[in-house]
Design a protein around this motif. Structure first.
Motif, PDB file in Angstrom:
ATOM      1  N   VAL A   1     -32.240 -36.831 -59.810  1.00 45.41           N
ATOM      2  CA  VAL A   1     -32.743 -36.932 -60.842  1.00 45.41           C
ATOM      3  C   VAL A   1     -31.595 -36.261 -61.938  1.00 45.41           C
ATOM      4  CG1 VAL A   1     -33.099 -34.087 -60.660  1.00 45.41           C
ATOM      5  CG2 VAL A   1     -33.536 -36.559 -62.428  1.00 45.41           C
TER       6      VAL A   1
ATOM      7  N   ILE B   1     -35.332 -39.896 -62.087  1.00 43.35           N
ATOM      8  CA  ILE B   1     -35.338 -39.942 -61.867  1.00 43.35           C
ATOM      9  C   ILE B   1     -35.631 -40.626 -60.115  1.00 43.35           C
ATOM     10  CG2 ILE B   1     -36.818 -39.001 -59.790  1.00 43.35           C
ATOM     11  CD1 ILE B   1     -37.287 -38.302 -62.976  1.00 43.35           C
TER      12      ILE B   1
ATOM     13  N   LEU C   1     -39.021 -33.399 -54.906  1.00 43.69           N
ATOM     14  CA  LEU C   1     -38.265 -35.000 -54.888  1.00 43.69           C
ATOM     15  C   LEU C   1     -37.822 -34.522 -53.173  1.00 43.69           C
ATOM     16  CD1 LEU C   1     -36.534 -36.514 -56.708  1.00 43.69           C
ATOM     17  CD2 LEU C   1     -38.222 -36.756 -56.622  1.00 43.69           C
TER      18      LEU C   1
ATOM     19  N   LYS D   1     -34.760 -30.349 -63.710  1.00 42.93           N
ATOM     20  CA  LYS D   1     -33.582 -30.519 -62.759  1.00 42.93           C
ATOM     21  C   LYS D   1     -33.793 -30.419 -61.536  1.00 42.93           C
ATOM     22  CE  LYS D   1     -29.476 -32.609 -63.150  1.00 42.93           C
ATOM     23  NZ  LYS D   1     -28.063 -33.073 -63.072  1.00 42.93           N
TER      24      LYS D   1
ATOM     25  N   GLU E   1     -38.056 -45.878 -59.749  1.00 48.34           N
ATOM     26  CA  GLU E   1     -37.752 -44.872 -60.313  1.00 48.34           C
ATOM     27  C   GLU E   1     -38.347 -44.602 -61.943  1.00 48.34           C
ATOM     28  OE1 GLU E   1     -35.200 -47.827 -62.948  1.00 48.34           O
ATOM     29  OE2 GLU E   1     -34.334 -47.638 -61.307  1.00 48.34           O
TER      30      GLU E   1
ATOM     31  N   ASN F   1     -32.008 -38.960 -52.830  1.00 52.90           N
ATOM     32  CA  ASN F   1     -33.034 -38.690 -54.053  1.00 52.90           C
ATOM     33  C   ASN F   1     -32.295 -37.894 -54.703  1.00 52.90           C
ATOM     34  OD1 ASN F   1     -35.283 -40.238 -52.196  1.00 52.90           O
ATOM     35  ND2 ASN F   1     -35.191 -38.634 -50.857  1.00 52.90           N
TER      36      ASN F   1
ATOM     37  N   ILE G   1     -37.148 -30.639 -60.539  1.00 53.30           N
ATOM     38  CA  ILE G   1     -37.947 -32.270 -59.833  1.00 53.30           C
ATOM     39  C   ILE G   1     -37.245 -32.082 -58.626  1.00 53.30           C
ATOM     40  CG2 ILE G   1     -37.887 -34.457 -60.805  1.00 53.30           C
ATOM     41  CD1 ILE G   1     -37.758 -33.722 -63.892  1.00 53.30           C
ATOM     42  N   GLN G   2     -36.427 -31.747 -58.685  1.00 55.07           N
ATOM     43  CA  GLN G   2     -34.515 -32.102 -57.261  1.00 55.07           C
ATOM     44  C   GLN G   2     -35.760 -31.400 -55.875  1.00 55.07           C
ATOM     45  OE1 GLN G   2     -32.261 -33.771 -56.783  1.00 55.07           O
ATOM     46  NE2 GLN G   2     -33.020 -34.270 -54.475  1.00 55.07           N
TER      47      GLN G   2
END
Length: 308
Positions: A226, A240, A210, A203, A188, A224, A206-207
């Motif tokens: 956020v 995260i 991932l 978000k 994390e 995985n 970032i997702q």
């Protein structure tokens, strides 16, 4: 008086002759006993080497195999010594040694409690333990990979190159954190965006990073994601979470984490998001009315003014 002295002298001489004759009779057997001890040591070493070469490489549990190799060698040496005493005709000595060993074990058990604890702990760990060779574990303040298990200590190789030898009793009585038992570890980190930024858009970005990263785990059991973690002084902190394969802990948990941080930071900046630093607040106390400030102009501006 002279007769008494003569009788005593004859008795001593006779006793010495009897012992000498007995020793001469036992000498071949003593030599044979020494030969048995030497052969016992050689056989023990040979069997241990064969065990290590043929069984140790195929063993599913290398730590157990190494521990048993040490135990087999020790038992064979003890058997060779006791057999040599019997061959030499010293059965009474062998019995006395076993009896003395039992009594000494009790005395030494009190005198060397730590050695005894570590020895027993080593036996327990050999048959029942929560780790295997090359597992990444943490025992107390020690963090690294398991490299060996002995009768008295466990060998840990830390990631900064140190060799740590932890007493078996500490391993048995303290909590052991195994980072590679099933091969998965959740890592994390936190990213802070500005209060004026769109949280849902950040978000989503970032997702997507991932979801498209090939170095983290993607399956139904390991998510995985956020989420919003905190409203900090100058940022909205997003946390995260991501799963990595930890059979190579250094590469998976450290390098992959660093690459993700860099990728997320650069992507958010390219998308126009602010990543503010912490706000510093200046306060005036007492009779201070203001804080003196000096504005330094760029050297090029100074040169321009000089030219004009």
């Amino acid at each position: 008086m002279a007769i008494a002295l003569q009788t005593t002298s004859e008795t001593i001489t006779k006793s010495i002759n009897n012992y000498y004759e007995s020793f001469i009779e036992l000498l071949p057997r003593i030599a044979l006993g020494i030969l048995v001890v030497i052969l016992g040591f050689l056989i023990a070493q040979l069997i241990t080497n064969i065990y290590k070469k043929r069984i140790l490489k195929r063993a599913a549990d290398p730590l157990m195999a190494k521990f048993l190799a040490q135990a087999i060698k020790l038992v064979l040496i003890v058997i060779a010594i006791l057999l040599a005493l019997r061959v030499a005709g010293l059965n009474g000595v062998a019995t006395g040694i076993l009896t003395a060993a039992g009594g000494a074990a009790i005395i030494l058990g009190f005198a060397f409690q730590d050695i005894g604890k570590n020895f027993l702990a080593g036996i327990i760990l050999a048959f029942n333990r929560p780790f295997n060779v090359d597992d990444t574990i943490k025992v107390g303040d020690f963090f690294g990979k398991i490299k060996g298990l002995n009768f008295r200590y466990m060998h840990i190789k830390t990631f900064d190159g140190r060799d740590i030898y932890v007493p078996n009793s500490d391993v048995l009585t303290k909590p052991v954190e195994n980072y590679t038992a099933d091969g998965f570890f959740r890592n994390e980190f936190i990213v802070g965006i500005g209060y004026e930024d769109d949280i849902e858009e950040a978000k989503k970005i970032i997702q997507d990073i991932l979801d498209n990263n090939n170095y983290i785990v993607h399956d139904s059991e390991h998510d995985n994601f956020v989420y919003e973690d905190e409203l900090a002084v100058s940022t909205v902190n997003l946390k995260i979470y991501f799963w990595v394969d930890t059979f190579d802990y250094r590469k998976s948990a450290i390098i992959v984490r660093g690459n993700l941080i860099r990728q997320i930071k650069e992507t958010l900046e390219n998308k126009g998001f602010n990543l503010p630093a912490d706000i510093k607040e200046l306060k005036l106390y007492g009779n201070e009315e203001d804080i003196p400030l000096r504005v330094l102009q760029d050297s090029r501006d100074n040169e321009k003014q000089t030219t004009e």
